[in-house]
Write a protein that holds these residues in place. Structure first.
Motif, PDB file in Angstrom:
ATOM      1  N   MET A   9       0.769  -1.205  -0.109  1.00 60.19           N
ATOM      2  CA  MET A   9       0.101   0.000  -0.084  1.00 60.19           C
ATOM      3  C   MET A   9       0.936   1.179   0.105  1.00 60.19           C
ATOM      4  N   PRO A  10       0.523   2.378  -0.853  1.00 58.95           N
ATOM      5  CA  PRO A  10       1.042   3.434  -0.621  1.00 58.95           C
ATOM      6  C   PRO A  10       0.961   4.523   0.461  1.00 58.95           C
ATOM      7  N   PRO A  11       1.925   5.333   0.717  1.00 52.74           N
ATOM      8  CA  PRO A  11       1.727   5.919   1.989  1.00 52.74           C
ATOM      9  C   PRO A  11       0.729   7.304   1.725  1.00 52.74           C
ATOM     10  N   ARG A  12       0.025   7.436   0.512  1.00 55.03           N
ATOM     11  CA  ARG A  12      -0.617   8.682   0.333  1.00 55.03           C
ATOM     12  C   ARG A  12      -1.516   9.255   1.354  1.00 55.03           C
ATOM     13  N   HIS A  13      -2.276   8.457   1.984  1.00 56.80           N
ATOM     14  CA  HIS A  13      -3.180   8.901   3.054  1.00 56.80           C
ATOM     15  C   HIS A  13      -2.579   9.540   4.156  1.00 56.80           C
ATOM     16  N   ALA A  14      -1.508   8.928   4.581  1.00 56.84           N
ATOM     17  CA  ALA A  14      -0.689   9.467   5.719  1.00 56.84           C
ATOM     18  C   ALA A  14      -0.115  10.738   5.294  1.00 56.84           C
ATOM     19  N   GLN A  15       0.345  10.878   4.144  1.00 57.91           N
ATOM     20  CA  GLN A  15       0.909  11.983   3.678  1.00 57.91           C
ATOM     21  C   GLN A  15      -0.159  13.140   3.696  1.00 57.91           C
ATOM     22  N   ASP A  16      -1.405  12.874   3.137  1.00 57.40           N
ATOM     23  CA  ASP A  16      -2.531  13.696   3.345  1.00 57.40           C
ATOM     24  C   ASP A  16      -2.740  14.207   4.540  1.00 57.40           C
ATOM     25  N   VAL A  17      -2.747  13.432   5.647  1.00 55.29           N
ATOM     26  CA  VAL A  17      -2.928  14.006   6.960  1.00 55.29           C
ATOM     27  C   VAL A  17      -1.750  14.788   7.219  1.00 55.29           C
ATOM     28  N   LEU A  18      -0.283  14.424   7.041  1.00 51.39           N
ATOM     29  CA  LEU A  18       0.676  15.650   7.466  1.00 51.39           C
ATOM     30  C   LEU A  18       0.452  16.935   6.670  1.00 51.39           C
ATOM     31  N   THR A  19      -0.238  17.088   5.710  1.00 41.64           N
ATOM     32  CA  THR A  19      -0.389  18.328   4.972  1.00 41.64           C
ATOM     33  C   THR A  19      -1.484  19.101   5.900  1.00 41.64           C
ATOM     34  N   ALA A  20      -2.393  18.346   6.610  1.00 40.80           N
ATOM     35  CA  ALA A  20      -3.404  19.044   7.391  1.00 40.80           C
ATOM     36  C   ALA A  20      -2.550  19.759   8.729  1.00 40.80           C
ATOM     37  N   CYS A  29     -10.533  19.618   5.939  1.00 44.49           N
ATOM     38  CA  CYS A  29     -11.173  18.224   6.134  1.00 44.49           C
ATOM     39  C   CYS A  29     -10.646  17.350   5.276  1.00 44.49           C
ATOM     40  N   SER A  30     -10.408  17.880   4.208  1.00 39.99           N
ATOM     41  CA  SER A  30     -10.067  16.930   2.914  1.00 39.99           C
ATOM     42  C   SER A  30      -8.758  16.454   3.202  1.00 39.99           C
ATOM     43  N   TYR A  31      -7.991  16.855   4.201  1.00 42.20           N
ATOM     44  CA  TYR A  31      -6.535  16.685   4.347  1.00 42.20           C
ATOM     45  C   TYR A  31      -6.469  15.930   5.726  1.00 42.20           C
ATOM     46  N   SER A  32      -7.204  16.597   6.770  1.00 39.24           N
ATOM     47  CA  SER A  32      -7.318  16.299   8.231  1.00 39.24           C
ATOM     48  C   SER A  32      -8.158  14.999   8.609  1.00 39.24           C
ATOM     49  N   ALA A  33      -9.093  14.773   7.634  1.00 41.25           N
ATOM     50  CA  ALA A  33     -10.080  13.656   8.332  1.00 41.25           C
ATOM     51  C   ALA A  33     -10.475  12.801   6.950  1.00 41.25           C
ATOM     52  N   MET A  34     -10.705  13.248   5.567  1.00 39.51           N
ATOM     53  CA  MET A  34     -11.187  12.251   4.727  1.00 39.51           C
ATOM     54  C   MET A  34      -9.930  11.364   4.429  1.00 39.51           C
ATOM     55  N   PRO A  35      -8.707  11.408   4.556  1.00 37.94           N
ATOM     56  CA  PRO A  35      -7.866  10.379   4.182  1.00 37.94           C
ATOM     57  C   PRO A  35      -7.666   9.204   5.255  1.00 37.94           C
ATOM     58  N   VAL A  36      -8.148   9.552   6.601  1.00 36.26           N
ATOM     59  CA  VAL A  36      -8.576   8.643   7.533  1.00 36.26           C
ATOM     60  C   VAL A  36      -9.458   7.419   7.148  1.00 36.26           C
ATOM     61  N   GLY A  37     -10.501   7.876   6.716  1.00 29.18           N
ATOM     62  CA  GLY A  37     -11.547   7.011   6.049  1.00 29.18           C
ATOM     63  C   GLY A  37     -11.025   6.209   4.864  1.00 29.18           C
ATOM     64  N   ARG A  38     -10.539   7.093   4.167  1.00 23.47           N
ATOM     65  CA  ARG A  38     -10.227   6.391   2.686  1.00 23.47           C
ATOM     66  C   ARG A  38      -8.972   5.348   3.078  1.00 23.47           C
ATOM     67  N   PHE A  39      -8.141   5.427   3.892  1.00 27.36           N
ATOM     68  CA  PHE A  39      -7.184   4.671   4.398  1.00 27.36           C
ATOM     69  C   PHE A  39      -7.888   3.154   5.043  1.00 27.36           C
ATOM     70  N   MET A  40      -8.945   3.416   5.796  1.00 28.15           N
ATOM     71  CA  MET A  40      -9.723   2.266   6.442  1.00 28.15           C
ATOM     72  C   MET A  40     -10.342   1.540   5.208  1.00 28.15           C
ATOM     73  N   LEU A  41     -10.962   2.298   4.411  1.00 30.88           N
ATOM     74  CA  LEU A  41     -11.221   1.383   3.277  1.00 30.88           C
ATOM     75  C   LEU A  41     -10.485   0.731   2.431  1.00 30.88           C
ATOM     76  N   ASP A  42      -9.250   1.437   2.122  1.00 29.29           N
ATOM     77  CA  ASP A  42      -8.265   0.693   1.256  1.00 29.29           C
ATOM     78  C   ASP A  42      -7.778  -0.284   1.931  1.00 29.29           C
ATOM     79  N   VAL A  43      -7.610  -0.397   3.565  1.00 26.49           N
ATOM     80  CA  VAL A  43      -6.993  -1.534   4.055  1.00 26.49           C
ATOM     81  C   VAL A  43      -8.089  -2.660   3.893  1.00 26.49           C
ATOM     82  N   HIS A  44      -9.379  -2.371   3.847  1.00 23.44           N
ATOM     83  CA  HIS A  44     -10.476  -3.843   3.658  1.00 23.44           C
ATOM     84  C   HIS A  44     -10.646  -4.054   2.422  1.00 23.44           C
TER      85      HIS A  44
END
Length: 292
Positions: free
Chosen positions: A90-101, A121-136
């Motif tokens: 998996m790429p680190p994209r979602h974690a990098q997005d949260v760092l932007t926030a 919120c598109s950086y602080s919160a949405m990447p967390v949900g997308r990460f969870m969806l990608d994990v599954h």
């Protein structure tokens, strides 16, 4: 560079207002989710640190990102997440997005309007949900509903903590135009009790946040993984209850957080509701963009 772990607030996944890798989630996913959480929590604590200069905060956030993408090995939380992601390819994209926030938290402490807040919120919160969806392994078709839920959770949190954010961190997440429309000012956030104007402003934003929750209402039904669906149902139930409190209470002077007992009770309610709704089905997911 200071070890980022030395700057942790002491808060863990067990102290959050929503479940993190709870027993509902399949055990094979929990280690990766906790690695992601620990990385994000560490970065959050850096951005919120009361004694660090802004330049030091930004340097540490940059170092976390460098270690995350394999350009260093000095910060354990970043290395742990990098290795956990690599196991799943998996790429680190979602974690990098949260760092932007978190960089925004350091550099950008006011928001002109609702659209700017949703952008945050598109950086602080949405990447967390997308990460969870990608994990599954969920479809990206679930992203819009997840984005709406995560934005609602973030704004709930901003409203719950609006006084502390202003007094302790000099941050105001209530949009300037909303304050002005209700005749409130940022200075009102310093008080022990909200002024009528500020209270009207907070209740207005809570009502607007309800639109986001409505957009996410069927997410728990439409994710393929039943365990994840139940977890989402619990989170959605928490968000609905907190929103109900924010629509009638004053977060400067009244309790707008759920107690431990309430968290347990609403967890059971959300779990039962999630199981029932998955059994009975639902309408197709909306593909609308959060921000209405």
């Amino acid at each position: 560079m200071i070890p980022a772990s030395d700057l942790r607030s002491g808060k863990t996944h067990k102290d959050e207002n929503f479940p993190v890798a709870s027993w509902v989630i399949h055990p094979r996913h929990r280690a990766l989710i906790l690695a992601f959480y620990n990385f994000v929590r560490t970065a959050d604590d850096i951005a919120d640190h009361a004694l660090l200069e802004d330049s030091a905060k930004l340097a540490l956030l940059d170092e976390l990102e460098a270690d995350l993408v394999g350009q260093g090995d000095s910060q354990p939380e970043a290395v742990a997440l990098r290795l956990a992601l690599a196991e799943r390819a998996m790429p680190p994209r979602h974690a990098q997005d949260v760092l932007t926030a978190f960089r925004m938290d350091v550099n950008h402490r006011r928001y002109a309007n609702w659209d700017e807040l949703i952008h945050y919120c598109s950086y602080s919160a949405m990447p967390v949900g997308r990460f969870m969806l990608d994990v599954h392994g969920e479809s990206k078709d679930t992203w819009p509903a997840s984005d709406a839920l995560c934005a609602a959770l973030q704004i709930n949190n901003h409203l719950q903590d609006c006084g502390d954010d202003f007094r302790d961190l000099d941050r105001v997440y209530i949009p300037d135009d909303t304050l002005a429309r209700h005749g409130a000012t940022q200075a009102d956030l310093k008080a022990a009790k909200a002024s009528p104007a500020l209270l009207s402003c907070i209740h207005d934003l809570a009502a607007r946040t309800e639109t986001l929750l409505n957009q996410s209402d069927l997410l728990a039904v439409h994710v393929a993984d039943a365990r994840l669906g139940c977890e989402i149902s619990v989170i959605h139930t928490f968000a609905r209850r907190i929103l109900a409190l924010l629509k009638v209470r004053d977060p400067l002077g009244q309790r707008v957080h759920l107690s431990k007992l309430e968290l347990v009770g609403y967890s059971l309610t959300g779990l039962a509701g999630g199981l029932w709704r998955r059994a009975t089905g639902g309408a197709p997911l909306s593909r609308s963009t959060p921000g209405a």
